[in-house]
Enzyme design. Structure first.
Site, PDB file in Angstrom:
ATOM      1  N   HIS A 257       0.652  -1.415  -0.052  1.00 56.03           N
ATOM      2  CA  HIS A 257       0.077   0.002  -0.088  1.00 56.03           C
ATOM      3  C   HIS A 257       1.057   1.148   0.109  1.00 56.03           C
ATOM      4  CE1 HIS A 257      -4.047  -1.747   0.229  1.00 56.03           C
ATOM      5  NE2 HIS A 257      -3.438  -2.848   0.814  1.00 56.03           N
TER       6      HIS A 257
ATOM      7  N   ARG B  52     -11.577   3.282  -2.450  1.00 57.30           N
ATOM      8  CA  ARG B  52     -11.129   2.381  -1.623  1.00 57.30           C
ATOM      9  C   ARG B  52     -11.867   2.528  -0.245  1.00 57.30           C
ATOM     10  NH1 ARG B  52      -6.004   3.083  -4.396  1.00 57.30           N
ATOM     11  NH2 ARG B  52      -5.698   1.181  -5.545  1.00 57.30           N
TER      12      ARG B  52
ATOM     13  N   ARG C 174     -16.133   1.026  -3.860  1.00 58.49           N
ATOM     14  CA  ARG C 174     -16.035  -0.558  -3.318  1.00 58.49           C
ATOM     15  C   ARG C 174     -16.355  -0.466  -1.870  1.00 58.49           C
ATOM     16  NH1 ARG C 174     -10.469  -3.198  -3.849  1.00 58.49           N
ATOM     17  NH2 ARG C 174      -9.968  -1.845  -2.147  1.00 58.49           N
TER      18      ARG C 174
ATOM     19  N   GLU D 152     -11.833 -10.900  -9.174  1.00 60.41           N
ATOM     20  CA  GLU D 152     -10.471 -10.916  -8.643  1.00 60.41           C
ATOM     21  C   GLU D 152      -9.963 -12.340  -7.962  1.00 60.41           C
ATOM     22  OE1 GLU D 152      -9.905  -8.200  -5.423  1.00 60.41           O
ATOM     23  OE2 GLU D 152     -11.905  -8.454  -4.790  1.00 60.41           O
TER      24      GLU D 152
ATOM     25  N   ASN E 184      -4.440  -7.101  -9.200  1.00 63.30           N
ATOM     26  CA  ASN E 184      -3.533  -7.719  -8.027  1.00 63.30           C
ATOM     27  C   ASN E 184      -3.697  -9.079  -7.400  1.00 63.30           C
ATOM     28  OD1 ASN E 184      -1.908  -5.403  -8.644  1.00 63.30           O
ATOM     29  ND2 ASN E 184      -2.885  -4.169  -6.776  1.00 63.30           N
ATOM     30  N   ASP E 185      -4.995  -9.006  -6.826  1.00 61.21           N
ATOM     31  CA  ASP E 185      -5.642 -10.094  -6.348  1.00 61.21           C
ATOM     32  C   ASP E 185      -5.611 -11.343  -7.339  1.00 61.21           C
ATOM     33  OD1 ASP E 185      -5.381  -9.896  -3.685  1.00 61.21           O
ATOM     34  OD2 ASP E 185      -7.348  -8.654  -3.548  1.00 61.21           O
TER      35      ASP E 185
ATOM     36  N   ARG F  77       0.911 -11.565  -2.935  1.00 57.37           N
ATOM     37  CA  ARG F  77       1.258 -10.181  -3.424  1.00 57.37           C
ATOM     38  C   ARG F  77       2.144  -9.174  -2.622  1.00 57.37           C
ATOM     39  NH1 ARG F  77      -4.247  -6.722  -3.267  1.00 57.37           N
ATOM     40  NH2 ARG F  77      -3.040  -5.229  -3.637  1.00 57.37           N
TER      41      ARG F  77
ATOM     42  N   CYS G  46      -9.268  -2.379 -12.552  1.00 57.96           N
ATOM     43  CA  CYS G  46      -9.014  -1.272 -11.337  1.00 57.96           C
ATOM     44  C   CYS G  46      -7.521  -1.506 -10.572  1.00 57.96           C
ATOM     45  CB  CYS G  46      -9.915  -1.024 -10.513  1.00 57.96           C
ATOM     46  SG  CYS G  46     -10.721  -2.326  -9.590  1.00 57.96           S
TER      47      CYS G  46
END
Length: 554
Positions: free
Chosen positions: A188, A295, A331, A430, A453-454, A464, A501
């Site tokens: 992050h 987010r 989300r 995902e 990513n996921d 990850r 995304c």
């Protein structure tokens, strides 16, 4: 000159003093104090400083999310002024001749236990509040730095690594770049750097030493290098690179107001990823076409208790209004895995990425979910809000979500609360399960958004967050791309659109491939919008589509 090599995860160069992130010390030592009057005065001075900080936070929150959303900071001021609380600390300093830090921690624990033992849920929630204000006072007494940055000027922020809950509370106006000892390209810290459009380097290990504190340094997020006290040749080289960076930005600025359309006329939606209402400034400055990922979990991470419906409503409303009718996809909370909030009291899991997280928390704690949904639906009256649900694997999850949404809508109608009856509902794709079920899932929702990513993590069985697994975490892997194509094909068969995304959306080396796969929207960090627009406008989709698909599927 000292050269430190890491891995660049957010491009650009910057020059400034190194500043190490300062965490508060949670171990409060007990000391005997001879002059209790002086110690009580020391406490009072810290209390007044804390009060001033809370007033400033209240005013900032009012400006950003309105008075109702700022009520928490007003309540904290009242609690800090409570006579029983203040006298309890003073009496402990007098009676046991102890230091103020210890007295505050003890009284805070007593009050927290008292609140937690009450039957009323509202009063139980005040246990977290009293701990929060007490930690603030203790931090002032012990010289800890609010927000972790002890500097009045902009800095290159150094750390071992930063948790999501730490990044969300940083004073971002002070940060020129990030450099960390650990971390991964999908941490992050890296995502925040890309959102801010500043350089970031990870994985320096022990070479990044705290005795470099305050030294002037250059950071290069492209090469992954940090130069401490750079020599004249290095300084001149990076100064020129920085000038080119500024010139390129000016060139990109000329694309503002232009369409995201390929040479052969294919239009693409280019949206932005954000983590807070503050990030809207960057979206507007970079001409983002909308918000493809808000987010919302960061509203939870920056709180010491569940954010209220009103707090959330004000945040979502602010973003919707500021985006002026452009689509804002929010989300629902994605707490769990690496994003932990203590007050959720989640049980320890050996493999949290596959545990109780995201939609699984929402469906097992419907009261938390309904609070967020009420705030989202109410905010939809003030702009074009869409709601997106993470970590979907099955049809029954979507059907249960829609059932809960209908219940929330019925409540709001009964209360005569305005909301958008036609609000779009979408899901994150995902997990491999979501891809394999995408033909059925597409019939239940209005859009897909691929979280690369996921999806990469679960498809390749590669953590990850694992810094030592970067060579195995390959978002360009044919298996991942084939999954995106399958989801895109099924979305279009059902008449819905599909976006990306994840961080991969900003990889301009993949833009033509995404067009060939049928992706309709790319949601990226605000700083990536204009470079992505430039790439899109240079592509002829029809010319190379067949070859790209042939190479991928052969």
């Amino acid at each position: 000159m000292y050269t430190i090599q890491g891995k660049g995860v957010s491009g650009g160069v910057a020059n400034g003093p190194l500043c190490f992130y300062r965490r508060g010390d949670h171990d409060i030592a007990k000391h005997e104090i001879a002059d209790t009057e002086a110690e009580k005065q020391r406490f009072e001075s810290a209390r007044q400083t804390a009060m001033e900080q809370l007033k400033a936070l209240y005013e900032k929150a009012v400006a950003e999310v309105g008075e109702e959303g700022a009520e928490l900071f007003e309540a904290h001021q009242m609690m800090l002024d409570d006579l029983d609380y203040v006298e309890g600390i003073q009496d402990l300093i007098d009676g046991e001749q102890v230091n103020a830090e210890y007295a505050v921690s003890q009284v805070a624990e007593q009050f927290a236990q008292m609140f937690a033992s009450m039957d009323d849920s509202y009063m139980q929630a005040r246990a977290a509040d009293v701990k929060d204000i007490s930690n603030r006072v203790i931090g002032i007494l012990s010289g800890a730095v609010a927000g972790g940055i002890d500097s009045d000027v902009q800095v290159i922020l150094a750390a071992d690594d930063l948790a999501p809950s730490e990044t969300v509370q940083l004073d971002k106006s002070k940060i020129l770049g990030f450099i960390t000892q650990g971390g991964s390209g999908n941490s992050h810290t890296a995502i925040l750097a890309r959102t801010m459009g500043i350089p970031a380097v990870i994985g320096t290990g022990d070479a990044l030493r705290e005795d470099y504190e305050g030294k002037t340094a250059w950071i290069d997020g492209e090469t992954g290098e940090l130069f401490v006290e750079a020599d004249e040749i290095t300084h001149e080289r990076l100064s020129k690179k920085h000038a080119k960076q500024r010139a390129m930005k000016e060139l990109m600025d000329q694309l503002k107001g232009k369409e995201n359309v390929t040479i052969d006329g294919r239009k693409v939606m280019v949206y932005c990823n954000i983590g807070s209402p503050d990030d809207v400034d960057q979206v507007l400055a970079n001409d983002g076409g909308g918000i493809g990922l808000f987010r919302s979990e960061f509203l939870y991470l920056q709180n010491n208790d569940y954010p209220t419906e009103e707090q959330q409503f004000q945040a979502y409303k602010t973003v919707a209004e500021r985006m002026g009718g452009k689509r804002v996809i929010i989300r629902t909370l994605d707490i769990g895995a690496d994003k932990q909030a203590d007050y959720f009291q989640l049980a320890h899991e050996e493999n949290p990425a596959m545990g109780l997280r995201a939609i699984r928390i929402c469906l097992t704690r419907p009261e938390v979910f309904k609070t967020q949904l009420r705030a989202l639906y109410r905010a939809s009256a003030y702009g074009k809000i869409a709601i997106m649900f993470p970590m979907i694997t099955s049809e029954w999850e979507v059907l249960e979500i829609k059932r809960i949404c209908e219940g929330v809508k019925a409540e709001l109608r009964k209360e005569e609360q305005p909301f958008d009856e036609n609000i779009e509902l979408g899901i994150m794709v995902e997990t491999p399960a979501a891809v394999m079920m995408s033909d059925r899932l597409a019939k239940l929702v209005d859009f897909f958004s691929v979280g690369t990513n996921d999806l990469t993590q679960y498809t390749l069985a590669t953590d990850r967050q694992g810094g030592n697994l970067d060579r195995f975490f390959d978002a360009h892997h044919p298996a991942v791309l084939r999954m995106i194509k399958m989801a895109a094909d099924n979305a279009h068969k059902a008449g819905i659109w599909i976006g990306i995304c994840g961080e991969l959306g900003a990889d301009i080396s993949m833009t033509e491939t995404f067009m060939a796969l049928g992706v309709d929207e790319l949601s990226v960090s605000p700083s990536a919008v204009l470079p992505l627009r430039s790439t899109i406008r240079s592509i002829n989709t029809a010319e190379n589509r067949e070859k790209i698909l042939e190479d991928l599927l052969k």
